[in-house]
Motif scaffolding. Structure first.
Motif, PDB file in Angstrom:
ATOM      1  N   TYR A   1       0.820  -1.210   0.000  1.00  0.00           N
ATOM      2  CA  TYR A   1       0.000   0.000   0.000  1.00  0.00           C
ATOM      3  C   TYR A   1       0.857   1.264   0.000  1.00  0.00           C
ATOM      4  O   TYR A   1       0.709   2.129  -0.874  1.00  0.00           O
ATOM      5  N   VAL A   2       1.753   1.391   0.964  1.00  0.00           N
ATOM      6  CA  VAL A   2       2.511   2.641   1.077  1.00  0.00           C
ATOM      7  C   VAL A   2       3.493   2.818  -0.077  1.00  0.00           C
ATOM      8  O   VAL A   2       3.728   3.948  -0.539  1.00  0.00           O
ATOM      9  N   ASN A   3       4.051   1.712  -0.575  1.00  0.00           N
ATOM     10  CA  ASN A   3       4.996   1.829  -1.682  1.00  0.00           C
ATOM     11  C   ASN A   3       4.330   2.209  -2.984  1.00  0.00           C
ATOM     12  O   ASN A   3       4.996   2.679  -3.910  1.00  0.00           O
ATOM     13  N   ALA A   4       3.020   2.011  -3.067  1.00  0.00           N
ATOM     14  CA  ALA A   4       2.294   2.464  -4.255  1.00  0.00           C
ATOM     15  C   ALA A   4       2.248   3.989  -4.314  1.00  0.00           C
ATOM     16  O   ALA A   4       2.041   4.565  -5.390  1.00  0.00           O
ATOM     17  N   PHE A   5       2.460   4.638  -3.168  1.00  0.00           N
ATOM     18  CA  PHE A   5       2.437   6.099  -3.118  1.00  0.00           C
ATOM     19  C   PHE A   5       3.841   6.698  -3.134  1.00  0.00           C
ATOM     20  O   PHE A   5       4.114   7.633  -3.890  1.00  0.00           O
ATOM     21  N   ASP A   6       4.740   6.158  -2.300  1.00  0.00           N
ATOM     22  CA  ASP A   6       6.077   6.747  -2.224  1.00  0.00           C
ATOM     23  C   ASP A   6       7.046   5.735  -1.608  1.00  0.00           C
ATOM     24  O   ASP A   6       6.714   5.063  -0.632  1.00  0.00           O
ATOM     25  N   LYS A   7       8.234   5.642  -2.197  1.00  0.00           N
ATOM     26  CA  LYS A   7       9.242   4.702  -1.715  1.00  0.00           C
ATOM     27  C   LYS A   7       9.836   5.137  -0.376  1.00  0.00           C
ATOM     28  O   LYS A   7      10.519   4.355   0.282  1.00  0.00           O
ATOM     29  N   ARG A   8       9.601   6.404   0.005  1.00  0.00           N
ATOM     30  CA  ARG A   8      10.099   6.885   1.298  1.00  0.00           C
ATOM     31  C   ARG A   8       9.060   6.739   2.394  1.00  0.00           C
ATOM     32  O   ARG A   8       9.241   7.211   3.510  1.00  0.00           O
ATOM     33  N   ALA A   9       7.965   6.052   2.075  1.00  0.00           N
ATOM     34  CA  ALA A   9       6.913   5.806   3.059  1.00  0.00           C
ATOM     35  C   ALA A   9       7.120   4.439   3.703  1.00  0.00           C
ATOM     36  O   ALA A   9       7.526   3.477   3.051  1.00  0.00           O
ATOM     37  N   VAL A  10       6.837   4.367   4.999  1.00  0.00           N
ATOM     38  CA  VAL A  10       6.963   3.123   5.757  1.00  0.00           C
ATOM     39  C   VAL A  10       5.643   2.850   6.456  1.00  0.00           C
ATOM     40  O   VAL A  10       5.094   3.730   7.131  1.00  0.00           O
ATOM     41  N   GLY A  11       5.123   1.644   6.289  1.00  0.00           N
ATOM     42  CA  GLY A  11       3.912   1.257   6.992  1.00  0.00           C
ATOM     43  C   GLY A  11       4.265   0.677   8.350  1.00  0.00           C
ATOM     44  O   GLY A  11       5.186  -0.139   8.461  1.00  0.00           O
ATOM     45  N   LEU A  12       3.547   1.074   9.377  1.00  0.00           N
ATOM     46  CA  LEU A  12       3.787   0.572  10.728  1.00  0.00           C
ATOM     47  C   LEU A  12       2.508  -0.016  11.300  1.00  0.00           C
ATOM     48  O   LEU A  12       1.431   0.575  11.171  1.00  0.00           O
TER      49      LEU A  12
END
Length: 207
Positions: free
Chosen positions: A125-136
């Protein structure tokens, strides 16, 4: 034996000079941190970034793991129908506008729906938006504690006929400096210009 009432009292002029010096010193310290923020300044009003959760690769992480990065913290969930995807797209656009310096920033997307948001689902999910995003994600207790720490809130709504449900949640975006100090508060309605301006300042000053 020293008696408190026998101390030599400074003259009124000396006291005024000392007070003036202290005032100038405090003003100088204040000016050093008096950056032209456009978002809401929450410095000193929110606790430092601290948690024990699991990231979207299944690795246990804490707030300390993100020291040295400017953090944009947001509570949401992958089944969110509107505000979460719009906010993540908004933050991606902001980071793109910041340019190469944005590599010093991380979006931390904290799930408020741990029953459905597994690390693998969060990662996709988060990588579909931005590679600098991390899901926690984490245990319900850990997520609730983190939400309360930053005066956020979330509530699971009743399940629908098909078993699906929504989660009502606060939509604030918290910005932390490289030392993990809470510095700024934004909403999804904050303009890209204001977010870019303040994020660039946090990345540039190193504070």
């Amino acid at each position: 034996m020293h008696r408190p009432d026998s101390c030599t009292k400074p003259s009124r002029l000396v006291r005024l000079v000392l007070l003036l010096g202290l005032a100038l010193l405090l003003a100088a310290c204040h000016r050093e941190d008096n950056l032209p923020w456009r978002l809401t300044d929450i410095s000193g009003h929110m606790p430092d970034l601290a948690f024990q959760l699991t990231d979207d690769t299944g690795r246990p992480v804490t707030g300390e793991d993100y020291r040295g990065k400017v953090v944009l913290l947001y509570f949401g969930y992958t089944h969110c129908p509107d505000v979460c995807p719009l906010t993540l797209a908004h933050l991606h656009a902001v980071l793109e506008r910041v340019g190469p310096k944005a590599d010093g920033a991380r979006i931390l997307f904290v799930s408020v729906d741990p029953a459905r948001d597994t690390p693998a689902i969060m990662h996709a999910y988060v990588n579909a938006f931005d590679k600098r995003a991390v899901g926690l994600t984490g245990t319900p207790r850990a997520l609730e504690a983190l939400s309360k720490r930053y005066r956020s809130a979330f509530t699971r709504e009743p399940s629908q006929a098909d078993g699906q449900y929504e989660v009502s949640h606060s939509s604030a975006i918290y910005l932390f400096d490289r030392q993990g100090h809470a510095r700024l508060l934004a909403t999804p309605a904050a303009s890209q210009d204001d977010l870019v301006h303040d994020l660039y300042l946090l990345l540039e000053t190193g504070k």
